[in-house]
Design an enzyme around this catalytic site. Sequence first.
Site, PDB file in Angstrom:
ATOM      1  N   HIS A 156      10.328  -3.980   4.254  1.00  0.00           N
ATOM      2  CA  HIS A 156      10.797  -2.591   4.219  1.00  0.00           C
ATOM      3  C   HIS A 156      11.098  -2.070   5.617  1.00  0.00           C
ATOM      4  CE1 HIS A 156       6.416  -1.994   4.654  1.00  0.00           C
ATOM      5  NE2 HIS A 156       6.492  -0.690   4.702  1.00  0.00           N
ATOM      6  N   HIS A 166      -1.700   4.535   9.823  1.00  0.00           N
ATOM      7  CA  HIS A 166      -0.337   5.004  10.093  1.00  0.00           C
ATOM      8  C   HIS A 166      -0.398   6.301  10.896  1.00  0.00           C
ATOM      9  CE1 HIS A 166      -0.137   2.443   6.481  1.00  0.00           C
ATOM     10  NE2 HIS A 166       1.131   2.227   6.743  1.00  0.00           N
ATOM     11  N   HIS A 218       0.826  -1.222   0.000  1.00  0.00           N
ATOM     12  CA  HIS A 218       0.000   0.000   0.000  1.00  0.00           C
ATOM     13  C   HIS A 218       0.856   1.267   0.000  1.00  0.00           C
ATOM     14  CE1 HIS A 218       0.011  -0.575   4.664  1.00  0.00           C
ATOM     15  NE2 HIS A 218       1.025   0.174   4.300  1.00  0.00           N
ATOM     16  N   GLU A 241       4.024  -5.506   8.664  1.00  0.00           N
ATOM     17  CA  GLU A 241       2.731  -5.276   7.997  1.00  0.00           C
ATOM     18  C   GLU A 241       2.208  -6.556   7.337  1.00  0.00           C
ATOM     19  OE1 GLU A 241       2.856  -0.504   6.931  1.00  0.00           O
ATOM     20  OE2 GLU A 241       3.187  -1.916   5.304  1.00  0.00           O
TER      21      GLU A 241
HETATM   22  C1  DHB Z   1       6.313   3.252   2.425  1.00  0.00           C
HETATM   23  C2  DHB Z   1       5.695   2.024   2.584  1.00  0.00           C
HETATM   24  C3  DHB Z   1       4.643   1.870   3.479  1.00  0.00           C
HETATM   25  O1  DHB Z   1       4.012   0.691   3.711  1.00  0.00           O
HETATM   26  C4  DHB Z   1       4.194   2.948   4.186  1.00  0.00           C
HETATM   27  O2  DHB Z   1       3.124   2.783   4.989  1.00  0.00           O
HETATM   28  C5  DHB Z   1       4.808   4.182   4.046  1.00  0.00           C
HETATM   29  C6  DHB Z   1       5.872   4.325   3.174  1.00  0.00           C
HETATM   30  C7  DHB Z   1       7.430   3.451   1.466  1.00  0.00           C
HETATM   31  O3  DHB Z   1       7.955   2.474   0.933  1.00  0.00           O
HETATM   32  O4  DHB Z   1       7.777   4.583   1.184  1.00  0.00           O
HETATM   33 FE    FE Z   2       2.539   0.951   5.538  1.00  0.00          FE
END
Ligand code: DHB
Ligand code: FE
Length: 279
Positions: free
Chosen positions: A193, A59, A12, A240
């Site tokens: 990530h 978030h 997302h 996540e």
């Molecule tokens: C990014 C990915 C995410 O899941 C998020 O909530 C905010 C930023 C990103 O890769 O920039």
């Molecule tokens: Fe996220």
Amino acid sequence: MARITAGVATSHVPLLGRAVDTGCTDEPYWAPIFKGYEFSKKWISQKKPDVVFLVYNDHASAFSLDLIPTFAIGCAEAFAPADEGFGPRPVPDVKGHPDLAWHIAQSVIQQDFDLTIVNKMDVDHGLTVPLTMMFGQPNQWPCKVIPFAVNVVQYPPPSGRRCLNVGKAIRKAVESFDEDLNVQIWGTGGMSHQLQGPRAGLINQDWDKRFLDMLVNDPQAAADIPHIEYLRETGSEGIEMVMWLVMRGALDPAVIERHRHYHVPCSNTAIGHLILENK
Ligand code: DHB
Ligand code: FE
């Protein structure tokens, strides 16, 4: 009766929404990412779900450190896109399905999962970006959406096992709703990530691909992955992915994998996407 016909998993990443909103999806950086959703858009236009039960995380938009529900179900008539600092995204309000949402709340709580009932909430990129990836830019979203927020922002998040089991409870709840509805369940977020600290930018392609295989073919094994492994192998935000287990738990033990897409990089993450159908 209502029934869950299919599951969708998708990252997302907020920049995906920005790329669509500003008309940049044909640029070389974005094109291969969006190409992987062309099948999905056709598929969903044929499947025409009445309701999407959308598992996502907030978030720090609707919730904050003042209030941290582990599982929260949106029972309102409508949910507006949240202002995440740059104004709300130019997307339609999300229309809920209060009758089904309240029914699921009653059933899942009586199956011993403590849900927080939310009657007023804005929804951030965690929810609106998946809608954009699947439906593009309609004037109105083509189905009702029940937001289901999972805390993966502030320690401790729920275990993968609990997420898989809450998915099973959601399925039971949907299947005891006395109206013919085609319901899909979506799990969002991921894949590997880390957005901050010395390991910012971490992506683990081997682990992600194993997770996709496991989620499809051996969800119980995927559910047994402990928090510490997500943290170590997939970065601080890789957790996540437990939300994909809620989706998987609501499907049959054996599913048809209709579509898979995996691409690196997408902003700071590996983007992952699956479409699974009940047989
Ligand atoms: C990014 C990915 C995410 O899941 C998020 O909530 C905010 C930023 C990103 O890769 O920039
Ligand atoms: Fe996220």
